[in-house]
Design a protein around this motif. Sequence first.
Motif, PDB file in Angstrom:
ATOM      1  N   MET A  43       5.336  30.764 -63.088  1.00 56.81           N
ATOM      2  CA  MET A  43       5.232  32.104 -63.663  1.00 56.81           C
ATOM      3  C   MET A  43       3.838  32.672 -63.406  1.00 56.81           C
ATOM      4  O   MET A  43       2.939  31.963 -62.967  1.00 56.81           O
ATOM      5  N   CYS A 107      10.444  30.704 -67.657  1.00 57.53           N
ATOM      6  CA  CYS A 107      10.746  32.136 -67.756  1.00 57.53           C
ATOM      7  C   CYS A 107      11.400  32.474 -69.094  1.00 57.53           C
ATOM      8  O   CYS A 107      12.212  31.705 -69.612  1.00 57.53           O
ATOM      9  N   CYS A 114      10.056  31.996 -63.139  1.00 58.31           N
ATOM     10  CA  CYS A 114      10.244  33.453 -63.147  1.00 58.31           C
ATOM     11  C   CYS A 114      10.637  33.965 -61.770  1.00 58.31           C
ATOM     12  O   CYS A 114      10.878  35.159 -61.604  1.00 58.31           O
TER      13      CYS A 114
END
Length: 126
Positions: A43, A107, A114
Amino acid sequence: MTRTTGSPRPSGLDPEIAARLKRDPDGLVPAVAQQYDTGEVLMLGWMDDEALHRTLTTGRCTYWSRSRQEYWVKGDTSGHVQAVKSVALDCDADTVLVKVDQTGAACHTGDRTCFDADVLLKGEDQ
């Protein structure tokens, strides 16, 4: 906690590290979270000086939420903790790389990373 746009908040971050950081106009640097043992990019979050200080001193990733205007520790509500293994600045000191041991999804959608849901190009060997 509210942040003052354009200037760093008071922080416990080592002044030598703080002096090196190149921040955006809101006083933030992007922070890439990467799984320490596989290299998987998990992420991207944002850190100000205090979020980086907390990450370095607690061993848990702390980010600044631009939408909520507050600090958040990854996993405090979801249980999907990021245990910090190492922290590095890139060559320009404008991005932080945090190698973590991710528990559960990184996420907020529940995906492992993500970057799982919207692949724009996939090479032949992928």
